[in-house]
Scaffold this motif. Structure first.
Motif, mmCIF file in Angstrom:
data_model
loop_
_atom_site.group_PDB
_atom_site.id
_atom_site.type_symbol
_atom_site.label_atom_id
_atom_site.label_comp_id
_atom_site.label_asym_id
_atom_site.label_seq_id
_atom_site.Cartn_x
_atom_site.Cartn_y
_atom_site.Cartn_z
ATOM 1 N N GLY A 1 0.998 -0.992 0.004
ATOM 2 C CA GLY A 1 -0.113 0.225 0.029
ATOM 3 C C GLY A 1 0.893 1.325 0.397
ATOM 4 O O GLY A 1 0.583 2.342 -1.030
ATOM 5 N N TYR A 2 2.002 1.516 1.355
ATOM 6 C CA TYR A 2 2.471 2.568 1.097
ATOM 7 C C TYR A 2 3.192 2.534 -0.606
ATOM 8 O O TYR A 2 3.850 3.722 -0.382
ATOM 9 N N HIS A 3 4.022 1.666 -1.155
ATOM 10 C CA HIS A 3 4.348 1.999 -2.351
ATOM 11 C C HIS A 3 3.739 1.953 -3.227
ATOM 12 O O HIS A 3 4.303 3.249 -4.934
ATOM 13 N N LEU A 4 2.533 1.282 -3.763
ATOM 14 C CA LEU A 4 1.557 1.226 -4.581
ATOM 15 C C LEU A 4 0.604 2.331 -4.819
ATOM 16 O O LEU A 4 -0.066 2.621 -5.138
ATOM 17 N N ILE A 5 -0.056 2.562 -3.801
ATOM 18 C CA ILE A 5 -1.990 2.732 -3.642
ATOM 19 C C ILE A 5 -1.157 4.113 -2.387
ATOM 20 O O ILE A 5 -2.150 3.997 -1.740
ATOM 21 N N PRO A 6 -0.625 5.369 -2.942
ATOM 22 C CA PRO A 6 -0.206 6.658 -1.781
ATOM 23 C C PRO A 6 -1.245 7.823 -1.635
ATOM 24 O O PRO A 6 -1.748 8.231 -0.878
ATOM 25 N N TYR A 7 -2.484 6.617 -3.084
ATOM 26 C CA TYR A 7 -3.902 7.405 -2.398
ATOM 27 C C TYR A 7 -4.484 7.163 -0.758
ATOM 28 O O TYR A 7 -4.967 8.545 -0.206
ATOM 29 N N PHE A 8 -4.063 6.087 -0.498
ATOM 30 C CA PHE A 8 -4.815 5.688 0.567
ATOM 31 C C PHE A 8 -3.990 6.877 2.088
ATOM 32 O O PHE A 8 -4.290 7.019 2.469
ATOM 33 N N ILE A 9 -2.522 7.036 1.935
ATOM 34 C CA ILE A 9 -1.744 7.451 2.973
ATOM 35 C C ILE A 9 -2.392 9.309 3.100
ATOM 36 O O ILE A 9 -2.259 10.104 1.947
ATOM 37 N N PHE A 10 -2.634 10.317 4.240
ATOM 38 C CA PHE A 10 -2.644 11.713 4.362
ATOM 39 C C PHE A 10 -0.884 12.119 4.469
ATOM 40 O O PHE A 10 0.050 11.469 4.176
ATOM 41 N N SER A 11 -1.185 13.068 3.775
ATOM 42 C CA SER A 11 -0.277 14.002 3.879
ATOM 43 C C SER A 11 0.140 14.546 5.040
ATOM 44 O O SER A 11 -1.308 14.387 6.786
ATOM 45 N N ALA A 12 1.017 15.348 5.398
ATOM 46 C CA ALA A 12 1.072 15.738 6.664
ATOM 47 C C ALA A 12 -0.133 17.135 7.779
ATOM 48 O O ALA A 12 -0.546 16.965 8.247
ATOM 49 N N GLU A 13 -0.577 17.689 6.332
ATOM 50 C CA GLU A 13 -1.456 18.365 6.570
ATOM 51 C C GLU A 13 -3.201 17.925 7.199
ATOM 52 O O GLU A 13 -3.144 18.053 8.030
ATOM 53 N N GLU A 14 -2.965 16.771 6.270
ATOM 54 C CA GLU A 14 -4.500 16.047 6.693
ATOM 55 C C GLU A 14 -3.744 15.154 8.474
ATOM 56 O O GLU A 14 -5.183 14.972 8.745
ATOM 57 N N GLY A 15 -2.619 14.852 8.537
ATOM 58 C CA GLY A 15 -2.506 14.016 9.802
ATOM 59 C C GLY A 15 -2.082 15.124 11.152
ATOM 60 O O GLY A 15 -2.065 14.640 11.921
ATOM 61 N N SER A 16 -2.018 16.137 10.989
ATOM 62 C CA SER A 16 -2.112 17.369 11.207
ATOM 63 C C SER A 16 -3.792 17.160 11.967
ATOM 64 O O SER A 16 -3.281 17.940 13.687
ATOM 65 N N ARG A 17 -4.503 17.397 11.527
ATOM 66 C CA ARG A 17 -6.462 17.966 11.861
ATOM 67 C C ARG A 17 -6.803 17.113 13.530
ATOM 68 O O ARG A 17 -7.315 18.167 13.835
ATOM 69 N N SER A 18 -5.892 15.536 13.688
ATOM 70 C CA SER A 18 -6.945 15.163 14.685
ATOM 71 C C SER A 18 -6.377 16.107 15.765
ATOM 72 O O SER A 18 -7.114 16.296 17.003
ATOM 73 N N ALA A 19 -4.801 16.426 16.341
ATOM 74 C CA ALA A 19 -4.130 17.537 17.078
ATOM 75 C C ALA A 19 -5.133 18.979 17.094
ATOM 76 O O ALA A 19 -4.815 19.225 18.315
ATOM 77 N N LEU A 20 -4.973 19.234 15.717
ATOM 78 C CA LEU A 20 -5.016 21.124 16.048
ATOM 79 C C LEU A 20 -6.898 20.960 16.040
ATOM 80 O O LEU A 20 -7.143 21.190 17.553
ATOM 81 N N PHE A 21 -7.828 19.453 15.862
ATOM 82 C CA PHE A 21 -9.074 19.859 16.225
ATOM 83 C C PHE A 21 -8.884 19.450 18.140
ATOM 84 O O PHE A 21 -9.431 19.949 18.662
ATOM 85 N N ALA A 22 -8.162 18.451 18.447
ATOM 86 C CA ALA A 22 -7.872 18.097 20.428
ATOM 87 C C ALA A 22 -7.452 19.356 21.095
ATOM 88 O O ALA A 22 -8.298 19.439 21.997
ATOM 89 N N ALA A 23 -6.590 20.371 19.941
ATOM 90 C CA ALA A 23 -6.750 21.272 20.617
ATOM 91 C C ALA A 23 -7.158 22.385 20.794
ATOM 92 O O ALA A 23 -7.080 23.185 21.440
ATOM 93 N N THR A 24 -8.236 22.462 20.021
ATOM 94 C CA THR A 24 -9.104 23.870 20.554
ATOM 95 C C THR A 24 -10.655 23.558 19.731
ATOM 96 O O THR A 24 -10.728 24.686 20.335
ATOM 97 N N ASP A 25 -11.104 22.323 19.670
ATOM 98 C CA ASP A 25 -12.311 22.488 19.489
ATOM 99 C C ASP A 25 -13.302 22.319 21.315
ATOM 100 O O ASP A 25 -12.319 21.589 21.916
ATOM 101 N N PRO A 26 -13.971 23.150 21.466
ATOM 102 C CA PRO A 26 -14.650 22.945 22.390
ATOM 103 C C PRO A 26 -16.021 21.582 22.848
ATOM 104 O O PRO A 26 -15.914 21.140 23.770
ATOM 105 N N GLN A 27 -15.525 20.947 21.925
ATOM 106 C CA GLN A 27 -16.316 19.514 22.524
ATOM 107 C C GLN A 27 -15.509 18.713 23.022
ATOM 108 O O GLN A 27 -15.989 17.736 23.768
ATOM 109 N N VAL A 28 -14.406 18.549 23.005
ATOM 110 C CA VAL A 28 -13.291 17.727 23.325
ATOM 111 C C VAL A 28 -13.250 17.638 25.053
ATOM 112 O O VAL A 28 -12.530 16.520 25.625
ATOM 113 N N LEU A 29 -13.984 19.208 25.843
ATOM 114 C CA LEU A 29 -13.701 18.999 26.612
ATOM 115 C C LEU A 29 -14.875 18.558 27.139
ATOM 116 O O LEU A 29 -14.745 18.047 28.692
ATOM 117 N N GLU A 30 -15.603 19.099 26.725
ATOM 118 C CA GLU A 30 -17.372 17.991 26.523
ATOM 119 C C GLU A 30 -16.979 16.833 27.160
ATOM 120 O O GLU A 30 -17.689 15.956 27.876
#
Length: 376
Positions: free
Chosen positions: A276-305
């Motif tokens: 998958g890594y070598h032949l199907i790069p479509y499946f793998i996130f870019s660094a920007e896509e990979g950053s979304r969960s951390a940014l969400f967890a750091a800033t979204d008020p729903q996370v505290l709830e």
């Protein structure tokens, strides 16, 4: 005196677990492969980059942010108005990045509020020095993002100058020490968050509290063993830390999975994932896509709830956010509360802190760390 059968039962209960059972191991790899194949579909509802609210009143420390996911997190938070502290080993590279970002941002608003502080996670002395320097400012810290990590694919086992296996130190021990030592600043920034960038690979990890360096030869060392064990240990430690922080402290601990991100992590993985890594790069996130969960967890008020609900329900594991910015359940092994308490106690010993370190810091007392730099 008990019967032979009851004695046998007793001894089998006391026998420590040597590793994941084959069913647990199989389920773990199922989750890893499932995430690899379907992460893009599961996260298709997310924008890229993920939109952030204004963060002008937020101070955030981010480790390991001169490349990859950490770089994207740092830049986006700074552009949203946060005061960002890049905690990095290579300060020269960080200063060059800041200059580049400021030039590109010129004319779009106030200059980015971003600075650099030196932090080397392969040195626990460096962690203590960093925390002392930051706490001495007596300012608030609203978000700590423990992002820095290593996965030394196919490399032989290596140890830090502190004597710990490098994956265990960089991915787990050093961030744990940093999180505890920064509690005074996080209390001043309450409500505040500790965000640990974890991995779906913790599903195939196992932590032997008597052999966290993987040197006893009970398990064969591979970089995959080192990495997955460090990530599971982080979830277990985070769960106990969350339990030890009273609601009035206003600090929440969250682990996040960035997904499977474009990086060279293939050689130790199953053949299907390598293909998958070598032949199907479509499946793998870019660094920007990979950053979304951390940014969400750091800033979204729903996370505290979410954290409050888990605390009220006395859930055994800390909050865990998936790559698609939704709550997910950590691995079966991460729910082993007895092992988690053992990991907690062992970790405090390894990082040179007293067993009541958290309680003392919450009460405003000072603590001594074994790795405290000597003052002459």
């Amino acid at each position: 005196m008990g019967s032979p059968s009851s004695s046998a039962t007793s001894s089998s209960i006391e026998k420590p677990k040597q590793g994941l059972g084959w069913m647990e191991w199989l389920r773990g790899w199922f989750y890893v492969i499932y995430e690899f194949l379907f992460q893009r579909i599961m996260a298709s509802h997310l924008q890229n980059p993920i939109p952030l609210p204004p963060l002008n009143d937020l101070t955030c420390i981010i480790t390991g942010c001169t490349n990859g996911i950490g770089l994207k997190i740092a830049r986006q938070m700074a552009e949203s108005g946060a005061h960002v502290v890049m905690a990095v080993r290579n300060t020269k590279a960080a200063h060059e990045l800041i200059q580049k970002w400021q030039n590109e941002w010129s004319g779009m608003g106030l200059p980015l509020n971003i600075e650099v502080m030196e932090l080397d996670l392969l040195s626990l002395d460096s962690v203590v020095r960093f925390a002392e320097a930051w706490n001495a400012r007596l300012g608030p810290l609203h978000v700590l993002i423990n992002n820095a990590g290593i996965f030394s694919i196919g490399e032989p086992q290596r140890f830090s100058k502190d004597g710990y296996e490098e994956h265990m130190q960089v991915n787990y021990l050093a961030p744990s020490l940093l999180s505890i030592l920064l509690l005074p600043s996080l209390i001043r920034g309450s409500p505040s968050r500790i965000i640990n960038v974890n991995s779906i690979m913790h599903f195939v990890g196992f932590v032997d509290t008597e052999d966290m360096n993987v040197v006893s030869r009970k398990r064969k060392y591979t970089s995959l063993v080192g990495y997955s064990s460090s990530k599971l240990a982080q979830v277990m430690f985070s769960s106990i830390l969350q339990k030890r922080l009273p609601a009035e402290a206003g600090i929440n601990v969250v682990c996040v999975s960035p997904g499977i991100v474009d990086t060279n992590v293939a050689r130790d993985l199953p053949k299907i994932v390598q293909i998958g890594y070598h032949l199907i790069p479509y499946f793998i996130f870019s660094a920007e896509e990979g950053s979304r969960s951390a940014l969400f967890a750091a800033t979204d008020p729903q996370v505290l709830e979410y954290c409050e609900v888990l605390k009220a329900d006395d859930w055994p594991v800390c909050a865990f956010i998936s790559h698609d910015c939704r709550p997910m359940n950590a691995s079966e092994e991460a729910h082993n509360i007895e092992t988690s308490h053992k990991v907690w106690a062992k970790t405090l010993d390894l990082i040179g802190l007293p067993s009541d370190a958290v309680e003392k810091l919450l009460e405003g007392e000072e603590i001594q760390c074994r790795y405290q730099p000597s003052r002459e």
